[in-house]
Design an enzyme around this catalytic site. Structure first.
Site, mmCIF file in Angstrom:
data_model
loop_
_atom_site.group_PDB
_atom_site.id
_atom_site.type_symbol
_atom_site.label_atom_id
_atom_site.label_comp_id
_atom_site.label_asym_id
_atom_site.label_seq_id
_atom_site.Cartn_x
_atom_site.Cartn_y
_atom_site.Cartn_z
ATOM 1 N N TYR A 234 -27.735 -3.740 18.288
ATOM 2 C CA TYR A 234 -27.066 -2.438 18.441
ATOM 3 C C TYR A 234 -26.187 -2.424 19.687
ATOM 4 O O TYR A 234 -25.039 -1.978 19.648
ATOM 5 C CB TYR A 234 -28.124 -1.327 18.530
ATOM 6 C CG TYR A 234 -27.534 0.064 18.509
ATOM 7 C CD1 TYR A 234 -27.457 0.783 17.315
ATOM 8 C CD2 TYR A 234 -27.041 0.663 19.671
ATOM 9 C CE1 TYR A 234 -26.914 2.047 17.284
ATOM 10 C CE2 TYR A 234 -26.483 1.927 19.644
ATOM 11 C CZ TYR A 234 -26.421 2.624 18.453
ATOM 12 O OH TYR A 234 -25.873 3.870 18.424
ATOM 13 N N PHE B 156 3.519 5.970 11.305
ATOM 14 C CA PHE B 156 2.893 5.769 9.998
ATOM 15 C C PHE B 156 2.246 7.086 9.584
ATOM 16 O O PHE B 156 1.971 7.936 10.423
ATOM 17 C CB PHE B 156 1.869 4.633 10.075
ATOM 18 C CG PHE B 156 1.177 4.406 8.762
ATOM 19 C CD1 PHE B 156 1.883 3.934 7.680
ATOM 20 C CD2 PHE B 156 -0.166 4.700 8.599
ATOM 21 C CE1 PHE B 156 1.262 3.760 6.447
ATOM 22 C CE2 PHE B 156 -0.793 4.524 7.377
ATOM 23 C CZ PHE B 156 -0.077 4.052 6.306
ATOM 24 N N ASP B 157 1.980 7.279 8.280
ATOM 25 C CA ASP B 157 1.545 8.621 7.833
ATOM 26 C C ASP B 157 0.227 9.077 8.441
ATOM 27 O O ASP B 157 0.083 10.240 8.793
ATOM 28 C CB ASP B 157 1.593 8.785 6.300
ATOM 29 C CG ASP B 157 0.785 7.767 5.530
ATOM 30 O OD1 ASP B 157 0.095 6.960 6.158
ATOM 31 O OD2 ASP B 157 0.840 7.793 4.284
ATOM 32 N N ASP C 90 1.410 0.574 17.931
ATOM 33 C CA ASP C 90 0.645 0.589 16.682
ATOM 34 C C ASP C 90 0.834 -0.822 16.142
ATOM 35 O O ASP C 90 1.854 -1.152 15.546
ATOM 36 C CB ASP C 90 1.192 1.656 15.730
ATOM 37 C CG ASP C 90 0.482 1.628 14.382
ATOM 38 O OD1 ASP C 90 -0.259 0.656 14.110
ATOM 39 O OD2 ASP C 90 0.678 2.564 13.601
ATOM 40 N N ALA D 219 -0.651 -2.875 13.960
ATOM 41 C CA ALA D 219 -1.274 -3.334 12.707
ATOM 42 C C ALA D 219 -0.684 -4.665 12.225
ATOM 43 O O ALA D 219 -1.405 -5.520 11.727
ATOM 44 C CB ALA D 219 -1.114 -2.262 11.632
ATOM 45 N N LYS E 234 -4.929 -5.393 8.561
ATOM 46 C CA LYS E 234 -3.669 -6.080 8.263
ATOM 47 C C LYS E 234 -3.689 -7.435 8.993
ATOM 48 O O LYS E 234 -4.233 -8.400 8.485
ATOM 49 C CB LYS E 234 -2.472 -5.228 8.708
ATOM 50 C CG LYS E 234 -2.209 -4.020 7.807
ATOM 51 C CD LYS E 234 -3.095 -2.862 8.132
ATOM 52 C CE LYS E 234 -2.689 -1.573 7.474
ATOM 53 N NZ LYS E 234 -3.712 -0.535 7.670
ATOM 54 N N HIS F 257 0.379 12.580 -2.687
ATOM 55 C CA HIS F 257 0.583 11.394 -3.528
ATOM 56 C C HIS F 257 -0.738 10.730 -3.925
ATOM 57 O O HIS F 257 -0.819 10.090 -4.955
ATOM 58 C CB HIS F 257 1.520 10.391 -2.847
ATOM 59 C CG HIS F 257 1.094 9.994 -1.474
ATOM 60 N ND1 HIS F 257 1.079 10.880 -0.415
ATOM 61 C CD2 HIS F 257 0.649 8.825 -0.978
ATOM 62 C CE1 HIS F 257 0.652 10.253 0.664
ATOM 63 N NE2 HIS F 257 0.382 9.012 0.351
HETATM 64 N N1 F0G Z 1 -0.585 2.064 11.259
HETATM 65 C C1 F0G Z 1 0.134 1.423 10.319
HETATM 66 C C2 F0G Z 1 1.491 0.900 10.672
HETATM 67 C C3 F0G Z 1 -0.383 1.264 9.035
HETATM 68 O O1 F0G Z 1 0.345 0.635 8.113
HETATM 69 C C4 F0G Z 1 -1.679 1.763 8.743
HETATM 70 C C5 F0G Z 1 -2.248 1.620 7.405
HETATM 71 C C6 F0G Z 1 -2.384 2.406 9.767
HETATM 72 C C7 F0G Z 1 -1.802 2.540 11.019
HETATM 73 C C8 F0G Z 1 -3.752 2.980 9.552
HETATM 74 O O2 F0G Z 1 -4.693 1.967 9.553
HETATM 75 O O3 F0G Z 1 -5.628 2.058 7.243
HETATM 76 O O4 F0G Z 1 -6.820 0.870 9.099
HETATM 77 O O5 F0G Z 1 -6.722 3.336 9.080
HETATM 78 N N2 F0G Z 1 -1.572 1.266 6.402
HETATM 79 C C9 F0G Z 1 -2.054 1.003 5.055
HETATM 80 C C10 F0G Z 1 -0.887 0.721 4.145
HETATM 81 C C11 F0G Z 1 -3.024 1.993 4.532
HETATM 82 O O6 F0G Z 1 -1.097 0.596 2.925
HETATM 83 O O7 F0G Z 1 0.252 0.591 4.619
HETATM 84 P P1 F0G Z 1 -6.030 2.066 8.694
#
Ligand code: F0G
Length: 455
Positions: free
Chosen positions: A67, A119-120, A210, A212, A253, A445
């Site tokens: 843990y 990102f969304d 960010d 990813a 990613k 969506h």
């Molecule tokens: N930032 C970027 C640029 C992303 O593409 C994503 C996720 C996230 C943050 C959020 O990360 O999913 O680990 O919570 N993108 C996926 C996509 C879902 O299909 O582009 P997460």
């Protein structure tokens, strides 16, 4: 050729057109509703869908599941610290958890975040805290067809204005998204990142990456930016992290893991505030909602993700599929990045207006024709209509994203995608649009129910 051979395989489902048409009707024409065993080639996302290496599996099997203070956490911590240069590393279960924690520590209602493109989920986490997320993409991003190498850049002039103008005191942080997923998967140049960092420093505003797809961004920097040609992607990645005050990471990613992420920071005070939120909402600071085996797999995956042979093959796969897309007579956001191709569905289906969702129409047709799942990035995702169905907001472009999971599909699979796309494009005039029958109040969506509108 792919720089690996395949030791474990998983059968992919083959279905008939009739089965696919029935499945699509059952899920109200929303591809998120499909069972994955109804999909032959799944290009919905590159997130959490990569294939693990033997080294990742071995590291996972040897993990320490304590843990507190597990050896796996310390390995994870060391890998992330060496890569990012940040001494404070907080594991989280995925990227959006890092967003929520960092923004909870930095934002209050009325504060502003600036980005090349949020990102969304990043935008949603800013807005949930009462903040305002402003995108400042560079002008070149507006031309989908141009071969400009770094269309993911932030507009430095607009950034300078935002950091000095009347709203400057409300700016809480700048987020640079590498690569720019919301902006066609385009990379950010090191020069642009360095200039953005200098502006942030001059105005005392923190800069956060960010990250990813940091490794894919680093690869494209070494391929497209003259000052970095011939240097290693690992060196470019370390340099990029070194320009920022910290990073948000979805390890699903470029961690090549099925789950995981982290928040890495330089400021001990901010790290302390985030750690309290981490413990309250994700898990103790040495696991953050992850199993020891996940920490191990992310640590190993982060190392594999910057290997030049792997990145080269990823670039070649995206380039190969881009060639098939062009040969099918379909335009895409140029030049292609690594993690996905963004097809210009609006141009392919000019007879389908934005509020009949051409990107979604193409996605549904690729599914019924070839069992391929993809995702619309157009007016279904970004648009809005009033209660009579009249559009009040449309997306700037009607795109379809074909995301490429890491190390999963071979050239034979991509050939199938190219063939199906060619057949669909030859009969583009027969592709009809969709109308929304029912939709959730946010993130529509994912949950909307749609019905076909005949041509
Ligand atoms: N930032 C970027 C640029 C992303 O593409 C994503 C996720 C996230 C943050 C959020 O990360 O999913 O680990 O919570 N993108 C996926 C996509 C879902 O299909 O582009 P997460």
């Amino acid at each position: 050729m792919e720089p690996y051979r395949i030791k474990a395989v998983e059968p992919i489902p083959f279905t008939t057109r009739e089965q696919r048409e029935r499945a699509l009707a059952r899920v109200h024409h929303n591809l998120f509703g499909l069972r994955a065993d109804e999909v032959t080639i799944d290009l919905l996302t590159d997130s959490g869908t990569g294939a693990l290496s033997a080294a990742q599996l071995a590291a996972g099997a040897a993990a320490d599941e304590s843990y507190a203070g597990s050896a796996s956490f310390h390995r994870f911590h060391d890998v992330v610290r060496r890569l990012t240069g940040c001494p404070y590393v907080l594991p989280v279960h995925q990227g959006r958890a890092a967003e929520r924690i960092l923004f909870s520590a930095l934002l209050e209602p009325g504060r502003i975040t600036l980005s090349n493109t949020h990102f969304d989920t990043t935008r949603a986490n800013v807005e949930l805290l009462g903040g305002e997320a402003r995108d400042l993409p560079c002008a070149a991003a507006g031309d989908l067809d141009s071969a400009e190498p770094f269309k993911g850049n932030i507009d430095l002039d607009r950034l300078a204005v935002a950091l000095t103008g009347p709203d400057a005191a409300r700016v809480a942080l700048v987020v640079m998204t590498l690569t720019n997923n919301g902006g066609g998967g385009q990379p950010v140049s090191m020069d642009n990142l360095a200039r953005a960092a200098a502006l942030c420093r001059a105005h005392g505003v923190p800069l956060v990456l960010d990250a990813a797809r940091f490794a894919e961004n680093a690869w494209l920097v070494t391929r497209r930016e003259p000052a970095w040609r011939g240097r290693s992607p690992r060196a470019a990645a370390e340099h990029a992290f070194g320009l920022a005050d910290g990073c948000l990471m979805s390890a699903k990613k470029d961690g090549i893991a099925h789950i995981g992420g982290f928040l890495a920071l330089r400021d001990p005070g901010l790290a302390r505030r985030c750690e309290i939120l981490l413990i309250a909402t994700e898990g103790f600071s040495t696991y953050g909602g992850l199993a020891g085996r996940d920490l191990e797999m992310v640590a190993q995956g982060l190392t594999e993700a910057t290997e030049p042979d792997y990145l080269r093959s990823r670039e070649e796969a995206a380039g190969y599929l881009a060639g098939l897309v062009r040969a099918a007579g379909v335009d895409l956001v140029e030049p292609p990045g690594l993690h996905a191709l963004y097809l210009n569905a609006g141009r392919l289906l000019p007879h389908v207006p934005p509020h009949r969702y051409p990107g979604h129409a193409l996605a549904c047709r690729l599914y019924t024709e070839g069992g391929i799942r993809s995702v619309e990035l157009g007016s279904l995702y970004l648009g809005a209509e009033d209660e009579h169905g009249t559009p009040v907001r449309t997306a700037p472009y009607e795109l379809l994203r074909l995301a490429l999971p890491r190390r999963v599909y071979t050239q034979g699979h991509l050939d199938h995608v190219g063939r199906v796309l060619r057949d669909v494009a030859e009969r583009a005039g027969s592709v009809g649009g969709y109308r929304i029958v029912e939709q959730p109040p946010v993130l529509r969506h994912f949950g909307a129910r749609l019905a076909p509108v005949p041509v």
